[in-house]
Design a protein around this motif. Structure first.
Motif, short mmCIF file in Angstrom:
data_model
loop_
_atom_site.label_atom_id
_atom_site.label_comp_id
_atom_site.label_asym_id
_atom_site.label_seq_id
_atom_site.Cartn_x
_atom_site.Cartn_y
_atom_site.Cartn_z
N LEU A 216 32.94 99.31 -38.31
CA LEU A 216 33.50 100.54 -38.87
C LEU A 216 32.56 101.69 -38.54
N GLY A 217 33.11 102.76 -37.98
CA GLY A 217 32.28 103.91 -37.63
C GLY A 217 31.59 103.77 -36.29
N TYR A 218 31.65 102.58 -35.70
CA TYR A 218 30.97 102.35 -34.42
C TYR A 218 31.93 101.70 -33.42
N GLY A 219 33.06 102.37 -33.24
CA GLY A 219 33.98 101.88 -32.21
C GLY A 219 35.01 100.88 -32.69
N GLU B 119 37.85 101.32 -33.70
CA GLU B 119 39.20 101.67 -33.27
C GLU B 119 39.56 101.03 -31.93
N TYR B 120 38.57 100.78 -31.10
CA TYR B 120 38.84 100.13 -29.81
C TYR B 120 39.23 98.67 -30.05
N TYR C 144 40.28 97.42 -32.79
CA TYR C 144 41.51 97.42 -33.60
C TYR C 144 42.74 97.47 -32.70
N SER C 145 42.76 98.40 -31.77
CA SER C 145 43.94 98.55 -30.92
C SER C 145 44.09 97.39 -29.93
N GLU D 169 45.67 94.63 -31.86
CA GLU D 169 47.10 94.89 -32.06
C GLU D 169 47.88 94.64 -30.78
N ARG D 170 47.31 95.07 -29.68
CA ARG D 170 48.00 94.87 -28.40
C ARG D 170 48.06 93.39 -28.03
N LEU E 154 50.88 91.94 -30.07
CA LEU E 154 52.19 92.34 -29.53
C LEU E 154 52.50 91.61 -28.23
N THR F 217 34.47 95.98 -45.47
CA THR F 217 35.53 96.89 -45.02
C THR F 217 35.76 96.78 -43.51
N ILE G 190 38.03 93.82 -43.31
CA ILE G 190 39.37 94.14 -43.80
C ILE G 190 40.14 94.93 -42.76
N CYS G 191 39.46 95.89 -42.16
CA CYS G 191 40.10 96.74 -41.17
C CYS G 191 40.63 95.89 -40.01
N GLN H 138 43.77 93.86 -40.59
CA GLN H 138 45.03 94.62 -40.50
C GLN H 138 45.56 94.62 -39.07
#
Lengths: 320, 456
Positions: A221-224, A226-227, A229-230, A233-234, A237, A285, A288-289, A292
């Protein structure tokens, strides 16, 4: 106005991987863990389409860690020199369902410990606990190729999860995991194309897809994050879309990454809250992130963080 | 959902009068569908067609704002289920509860502790954006009083939380100019609550325990003349909320189901334990909040005022709502790690956040105080920047001059990433500094700094 139906037509699903072998299957584990199996996105569709319950693999290091912040080291300082007791503590006191034995100490730049040490520790931990094991190399290709086959052999028949196989270093580990009957972790550096490529390479060697777990690398968290995470998700999918080469359950390394974060390790940070709270909070956290986004196995370190995440998982998975 | 050219064509006069500049109505319709023409260009279009076309063009999820001035916040108008498909637009608002049972000093203290939940991360300000005043007292006057006090003592946006239309009317009477979000109207209070919302021009939260009831409720509220609506599934189990939030997002975006085309609000503590002043388990609240942030809650109301719980929630919002098309960058400048002095090593890396964080973390691990010079490479990593010519002897020399590194260190040695060893020669020429080639992987930096740099 009547609420319309949402009819998702997913053709694929995430494969199921079982880790650990009990006496009946030729091992000595007292329990097994099955992950994966999702037929929809996280919280998509009905409860029946969700994955098996995500699990936490608690980290045990093969030798005393030198750089753990006090807030983390506190929980294990009495067992740092005995990986067997360490694993036992995780299982008996903290309720770990899976132990990840990380061979940090074999790294040439760290303690440069040899294969006989690694084998001894593997046997020690396998004897101390009955839960299934994850066996994780140090990241140095040459040393891992030297040591991990011996580690694999020492745990033969236990149906462990062993890693990591990378795009440019997968042959030795894949061959030995196949020979010793383990599941395999394929590893890519936050790059979904490489992730698929490693799975293809490994399966070209005859390794069964349904015994692979992917590691896409993790950002805290706070250190990338989001990369990661996506990409997760991909990956989900792609699996639901029927891509067999991406239909594996996923593991992430939250313990190591989150305790590198300033928010976790800085002792003196006015306005950020007590140091003893920040680390476990950051680790929980981060986990948890990623849950998701659809990860299945989470490597964790602090017992308080693991408890928070376990509690969360139970909350979203309890039967009506 | 956008209409096709043929669907639009059916709504046009079909006279082919050419007044719009197009040869035929069909051609004009095609241009409209591609958003290359405006409907106003057709002088003869009927009012009915205008309405239908405007409705089709309206975003599937409405934008709702509350609060005023600096404190104004906006939620909703999301367009995708997954951030990689485009991006998430309006970051989740975190609100903290304050109970109307608190009075005097206790109330003041609670407000102050909420106000102080502001942080800064990588140059961006993060913070709690709203206070949710909870009508725990059951008294209309106490609620109105608390709302008025909070309005005066905090710059944050207000959410008024009561099930009672009488209490709501009393509180709105004292706070309407601050445009609070009114929470929440249940099926049996819908008319009364909608009336208050309409008269005060404040947005209203609609609360029901199923998606079906909720969509009937929003229709009812809309029929009363309230346009700005927020959805709440308060009362459902946490798990059911998450599944229903996902379903509502899908219904509004994929089916353009207007009765659910609104942003949403969630309470992380269940109503029975919602005290607004007594912290329940902060760890668990942080966990639930992060989950709701990722999975489609536009407003998350928490009880905790622990900074250690709020900072990760706010960081999660910052990360998940970042634009996947734009790499996250750090400010190009010199970052001191530890307490470096004039003898400390100086190295450079790029301003791609992931690259920088990794280098920073490994330099910290070395326990050798150092300077990291961040070169502006438009958010690309070392190898990408080098091949795109954004990292060359000139950009490095410029960054060194701009940061005035000559005044930071007495030595004239610059450590460069191992991957760009090839630029050593030109860089030495451009700067007159001695170039030391560092490791390719920065995980080797601790060893490099301890062994190579120290020996040197």
């Amino acid at each position: 106005m009547a609420v319309p139906e949402i009819a998702e037509s997913f053709t694929g699903s995430v494969s199921r991987v079982t880790i650990g072998a009990t006496k009946d299957s030729g091992g000595t584990r007292t329990s097994t863990v099955t992950v994966g199996g999702a037929r929809n996105v996280v919280y998509g569709g009905s409860m029946e389409e969700t994955s098996e319950k995500p699990v936490i693999a608690m980290d045990v290091l093969d030798s005393r860690p030198e750089d753990w912040p006090d807030a983390l080291a506190e929980a294990y300082k009495d067992v740092f020199d005995s990986p067997g007791d360490w694993a036992k503590k995780c299982v008996e006191e903290f309720g770990a369902e899976l132990i990840c034995l990380k061979f940090e100490g074999i790294h040439p730049d760290k303690k440069d410990l040899d294969a006989s040490h690694a084998v001894k520790i593997t046997e020690e931990v396998a004897k101390a606990v009955g839960v299934p094991l994850v066996l994780w190399g140090c990241g140095n290709d040459e040393k891992d190729n030297q040591v991990m086959p011996k580690v694999s052999g020492a745990a033969k028949g236990e149906n462990c999860l062993i890693g990591t196989a990378k795009e440019d270093n997968y042959k030795a580990l894949t061959a030995i995991a196949l020979a010793d009957g383990h599941n395999l972790i394929t590893h890519a550096p936050l790059d979904i194309n490489i992730a698929k490529q490693v799975n293809i390479l490994v399966s070209d060697m005859g390794f069964p897809l349904e015994r692979i777990v992917t590691f896409q690398a993790t950002g805290a968290l706070g250190y990338g994050i989001e990369y990661a995470y996506s990409i997760q998700e991909r990956q989900r999918l792609a699996a639901l879309g029927g891509d067999k080469m991406m239909a594996m359950p996923a593991i992430c390394d939250v313990g190591y990454e989150s305790w590198r974060a300033k928010e976790a390790k800085l002792v003196d940070a006015p306005g950020w809250g007590a140091a003893g709270d920040r680390g476990p909070m950051w680790e929980a956290t981060t986990a948890i992130c990623l849950l998701q986004a659809g990860v299945d196995i989470i490597r964790m370190r602090h017992p308080r963080a693991a408890a928070t995440v376990k509690n969360f998982i139970n909350q979203i998975r309890k039967k009506d | 959902m956008a209409l096709t050219g043929l669907q639009i064509f059916k709504l046009l006069p079909k006279t082919n009068c050419k007044k719009c500049g197009m040869p035929t109505c069909l051609a004009f319709a095609m241009q409209l569908a591609q958003k290359r023409a405006k409907l106003e260009d057709c002088p003869d279009v009927s009012e009915e067609a205008k309405e239908q076309l405007a409705a089709a063009a309206a975003p599937p999820m409405q934008l709702v704002t509350f609060g005023t001035g600096e404190a104004q916040v906006q939620v909703g108008q999301e367009t995708v289920m997954f951030r990689h498909e485009e991006k998430f637009h309006n970051p989740t608002i975190v609100a903290v509860t304050v109970s109307d049972k608190l009075t005097g000093e206790d109330l003041k203290k609670r407000i102050e502790s909420v106000n102080s939940l502001q942080f800064e991360r990588v140059g961006t300000k993060l913070g709690v954006k709203a206070i949710a005043v909870i009508n725990d007292s059951g008294s209309d006057d106490a609620f109105a009083e608390a709302c008025a006090t909070i309005k005066g003592a905090s710059d944050l946006a207000l959410i008024l939380v009561t099930e009672s239309p009488e209490a709501m009317a009393a509180a709105v009477g004292k706070t309407a100019d601050a445009v609070p979000l009114l929470a929440q109207a249940a099926p049996d209070t819908a008319e009364a609550m909608a009336k208050i919302a309409k008269e005060s021009s404040c947005p209203l939260v609609a609360k029901a325990e199923s998606i079906e009831t909720l969509s009937e409720l929003t229709e009812k509220i809309k029929a009363e003349g309230v346009e700005d609506i927020v959805l709440s599934l308060d009362g459902l189990s946490f798990r059911d909320q998450l599944f229903n939030l996902s379903r509502m997002r899908a219904l509004s975006l994929k089916k353009v189901f207007r009765p659910l085309g609104y942003p949403s609000l969630s309470f992380v503590a269940d109503p029975a334990s919602r005290r607004g002043g007594v912290d329940s388990d902060s760890d668990q609240q942080a966990a639930m909040a992060v989950s709701l942030i990722c999975k489609y809650s536009s407003i998350v109301v928490v009880d905790t005022v622990e900074p250690s719980a709020l900072l990760p929630m706010l960081t999660a919002i910052m990360n998940i709502f970042s634009d996947p098309q734009i790499p996250v960058q750090v400010e190009p400048k010199v970052y001191p790690i530890g307490e470096p002095d004039e003898k400390s090593p100086l190295m450079f890396t790029t301003n791609f956040s992931l690259t920088y964080y990794t280098v920073e973390s490994d330099v910290e691990a070395s326990r050798i105080p150092s300077y990291i010079l961040v070169v502006d490479t438009e958010g690309t990593s070392v190898l990408t920047a080098y091949s795109g010519d954004k990292l060359n002897e000139k950009t490095v020399a410029d960054a060194m001059a701009k940061a005035n590194v000559e005044s930071l260190v007495k030595h004239r040695k610059l450590i460069i990433p191992g991957y760009v060893a090839v630029m050593s020669g030109k860089l030495e020429e451009a700067t007159n500094w001695e170039v030391m080639v560092g490791p390719r992987e920065c995980s080797m930096l601790p060893k490099y700094l301890q062994e190579v740099w120290r020996k040197d």
